[in-house]
Scaffold this active site. Sequence first.
Site, PDB file in Angstrom:
ATOM      1  N   SER A 158       0.851  -1.198   0.000  1.00  0.00           N
ATOM      2  CA  SER A 158       0.000   0.000   0.000  1.00  0.00           C
ATOM      3  C   SER A 158       0.881   1.240   0.000  1.00  0.00           C
ATOM      4  O   SER A 158       2.081   1.161   0.294  1.00  0.00           O
ATOM      5  CB  SER A 158      -0.861  -0.026   1.267  1.00  0.00           C
ATOM      6  OG  SER A 158      -1.453   1.234   1.517  1.00  0.00           O
TER       7      SER A 158
ATOM      8  N   TYR B 193      -4.072  -0.720   9.833  1.00  0.00           N
ATOM      9  CA  TYR B 193      -3.801  -0.883   8.399  1.00  0.00           C
ATOM     10  C   TYR B 193      -2.368  -0.449   8.089  1.00  0.00           C
ATOM     11  O   TYR B 193      -1.631  -1.138   7.390  1.00  0.00           O
ATOM     12  CB  TYR B 193      -4.808  -0.067   7.587  1.00  0.00           C
ATOM     13  CG  TYR B 193      -4.755  -0.324   6.094  1.00  0.00           C
ATOM     14  CD1 TYR B 193      -5.370  -1.442   5.547  1.00  0.00           C
ATOM     15  CD2 TYR B 193      -4.100   0.547   5.239  1.00  0.00           C
ATOM     16  CE1 TYR B 193      -5.326  -1.682   4.178  1.00  0.00           C
ATOM     17  CE2 TYR B 193      -4.049   0.316   3.874  1.00  0.00           C
ATOM     18  CZ  TYR B 193      -4.670  -0.797   3.348  1.00  0.00           C
ATOM     19  OH  TYR B 193      -4.618  -1.038   1.993  1.00  0.00           O
TER      20      TYR B 193
HETATM   21  P1  NAP Z   1     -11.835  -5.041  -1.741  1.00  0.00           P
HETATM   22  O1  NAP Z   1     -12.604  -4.837  -2.987  1.00  0.00           O
HETATM   23  O2  NAP Z   1     -12.470  -4.807  -0.423  1.00  0.00           O
HETATM   24  O3  NAP Z   1     -11.168  -6.489  -1.798  1.00  0.00           O
HETATM   25  C1  NAP Z   1     -10.624  -7.118  -0.660  1.00  0.00           C
HETATM   26  C2  NAP Z   1     -10.687  -8.606  -0.887  1.00  0.00           C
HETATM   27  O4  NAP Z   1     -10.166  -9.299   0.265  1.00  0.00           O
HETATM   28  C3  NAP Z   1     -12.133  -9.073  -1.062  1.00  0.00           C
HETATM   29  O5  NAP Z   1     -12.164 -10.093  -2.026  1.00  0.00           O
HETATM   30  C4  NAP Z   1     -12.450  -9.599   0.314  1.00  0.00           C
HETATM   31  O6  NAP Z   1     -13.504 -10.523   0.338  1.00  0.00           O
HETATM   32  C5  NAP Z   1     -11.131 -10.255   0.659  1.00  0.00           C
HETATM   33  N1  NAP Z   1     -11.084 -10.585   2.068  1.00  0.00           N
HETATM   34  C6  NAP Z   1     -11.075  -9.742   3.113  1.00  0.00           C
HETATM   35  N2  NAP Z   1     -11.099 -10.425   4.259  1.00  0.00           N
HETATM   36  C7  NAP Z   1     -11.127 -11.746   3.921  1.00  0.00           C
HETATM   37  C8  NAP Z   1     -11.171 -12.955   4.668  1.00  0.00           C
HETATM   38  N3  NAP Z   1     -11.210 -12.964   6.013  1.00  0.00           N
HETATM   39  N4  NAP Z   1     -11.193 -14.134   3.992  1.00  0.00           N
HETATM   40  C9  NAP Z   1     -11.180 -14.141   2.651  1.00  0.00           C
HETATM   41  N5  NAP Z   1     -11.141 -13.045   1.879  1.00  0.00           N
HETATM   42  C10 NAP Z   1     -11.110 -11.855   2.525  1.00  0.00           C
HETATM   43  O7  NAP Z   1     -10.585  -4.059  -1.738  1.00  0.00           O
HETATM   44  P2  NAP Z   1      -9.327  -3.925  -2.718  1.00  0.00           P
HETATM   45  O8  NAP Z   1      -9.033  -2.491  -2.774  1.00  0.00           O
HETATM   46  O9  NAP Z   1      -9.496  -4.694  -3.964  1.00  0.00           O
HETATM   47  O10 NAP Z   1      -8.195  -4.600  -1.800  1.00  0.00           O
HETATM   48  C11 NAP Z   1      -7.328  -5.624  -2.239  1.00  0.00           C
HETATM   49  C12 NAP Z   1      -5.963  -5.429  -1.595  1.00  0.00           C
HETATM   50  O11 NAP Z   1      -5.396  -4.224  -2.101  1.00  0.00           O
HETATM   51  C13 NAP Z   1      -6.014  -5.294  -0.094  1.00  0.00           C
HETATM   52  O12 NAP Z   1      -4.896  -5.951   0.486  1.00  0.00           O
HETATM   53  C14 NAP Z   1      -5.891  -3.792   0.122  1.00  0.00           C
HETATM   54  O13 NAP Z   1      -5.358  -3.456   1.366  1.00  0.00           O
HETATM   55  C15 NAP Z   1      -4.943  -3.458  -1.004  1.00  0.00           C
HETATM   56  N6  NAP Z   1      -4.891  -2.056  -1.397  1.00  0.00           N
HETATM   57  C16 NAP Z   1      -5.980  -1.416  -1.916  1.00  0.00           C
HETATM   58  C17 NAP Z   1      -5.866  -0.088  -2.303  1.00  0.00           C
HETATM   59  C18 NAP Z   1      -7.000   0.671  -2.904  1.00  0.00           C
HETATM   60  O14 NAP Z   1      -6.851   1.875  -3.144  1.00  0.00           O
HETATM   61  N7  NAP Z   1      -8.132   0.068  -3.206  1.00  0.00           N
HETATM   62  C19 NAP Z   1      -4.659   0.588  -2.148  1.00  0.00           C
HETATM   63  C20 NAP Z   1      -3.584  -0.095  -1.611  1.00  0.00           C
HETATM   64  C21 NAP Z   1      -3.703  -1.407  -1.239  1.00  0.00           C
HETATM   65  P3  NAP Z   1     -15.015 -10.009   0.605  1.00  0.00           P
HETATM   66  O15 NAP Z   1     -15.468  -9.379  -0.683  1.00  0.00           O
HETATM   67  O16 NAP Z   1     -15.738 -11.260   0.948  1.00  0.00           O
HETATM   68  O17 NAP Z   1     -14.957  -9.023   1.735  1.00  0.00           O
END
Ligand code: NAP
Length: 244
Positions: free
Chosen positions: A136, A149
């Site tokens: 991140s 986080y």
């Molecule tokens: P997201 O759409 O909320 O996706 C998160 C994913 O992780 C979802 O598929 C979620 O499943 C899954 N997850 C969470 N807890 C879980 C558990 N206990 N068991 C199984 N699956 C679980 O958000 P995203 O932005 O795509 O995030 C993906 C990664 O990118 C994360 O590590 C996040 O920290 C990182 N990230 C995101 C951003 C951003 O700007 N979006 C920036 C930097 C880093 P559910 O749908 O069932 O909750």
Amino acid sequence: MVTGANTGIGQGIAVALARSGADVALVARRDPAETRALVEAEGVRAHVVMADLSSIEPCEGIVAETVGTLGRLDVLVNNAGIIRRDDALDFSEADWDAVMDVNLKVLFFLSQAAARHMTGWASQSGARGKIVNIASMLTFQGGIRVPSYTASKSGVGGLTKLMANEWAANGINVNAIAPGYIATNNTAALQADETRNRQILERIPEGRWGDPADIGGAAVFLASRAADYVQGHILAVDGGWLAR
Ligand code: NAP
């Protein structure tokens, strides 16, 4: 294998890997039907592994099931992650533990299970296993109102380097991608906050939120033979955010 593959960045990465010819194991706690269809539309196999990644209990089984079905695990993308927001003065132990467990503890123990498997075939075949962690901007910066986080993603940066140091000799490359501000569920609250949304967009040189597909290419690179000599690197894909 992509964790958290049902939505957002995980879906974007799974589709990009499929487009590059990989069969993909989709790890999710909810049926990733949409991602499965998108992966299969690329003419490769999708195997769904249902698992809750809030504890390390399923880690070994996830690897075993994937290897049993697809034959081998070449690439692990540790994408699943959660975020909890509150002022540091009020932040609860529950919000600390929940985030640290998914984002850091399970990332390490799933990587360990994958690396034990990869070490076996990599030492015999000469090909290299690949682990790609999703870090991140808060791997580099402090952020506000997201203490667990920030701690978890800073930890992901350190663990990426530690795992690279220990497992490079076992035929495994460990790297990370640090996404900038990507439009997903994870950032829905920020996008909906008019002031924060404007402040964020003003700072991004490209002047737009990233799309999950923007992360896919970096994941394909780090998963491929083109990255065989890349180790412990944290690749920012952020529209220029860190350059400011
Ligand atoms: P997201 O759409 O909320 O996706 C998160 C994913 O992780 C979802 O598929 C979620 O499943 C899954 N997850 C969470 N807890 C879980 C558990 N206990 N068991 C199984 N699956 C679980 O958000 P995203 O932005 O795509 O995030 C993906 C990664 O990118 C994360 O590590 C996040 O920290 C990182 N990230 C995101 C951003 C951003 O700007 N979006 C920036 C930097 C880093 P559910 O749908 O069932 O909750």
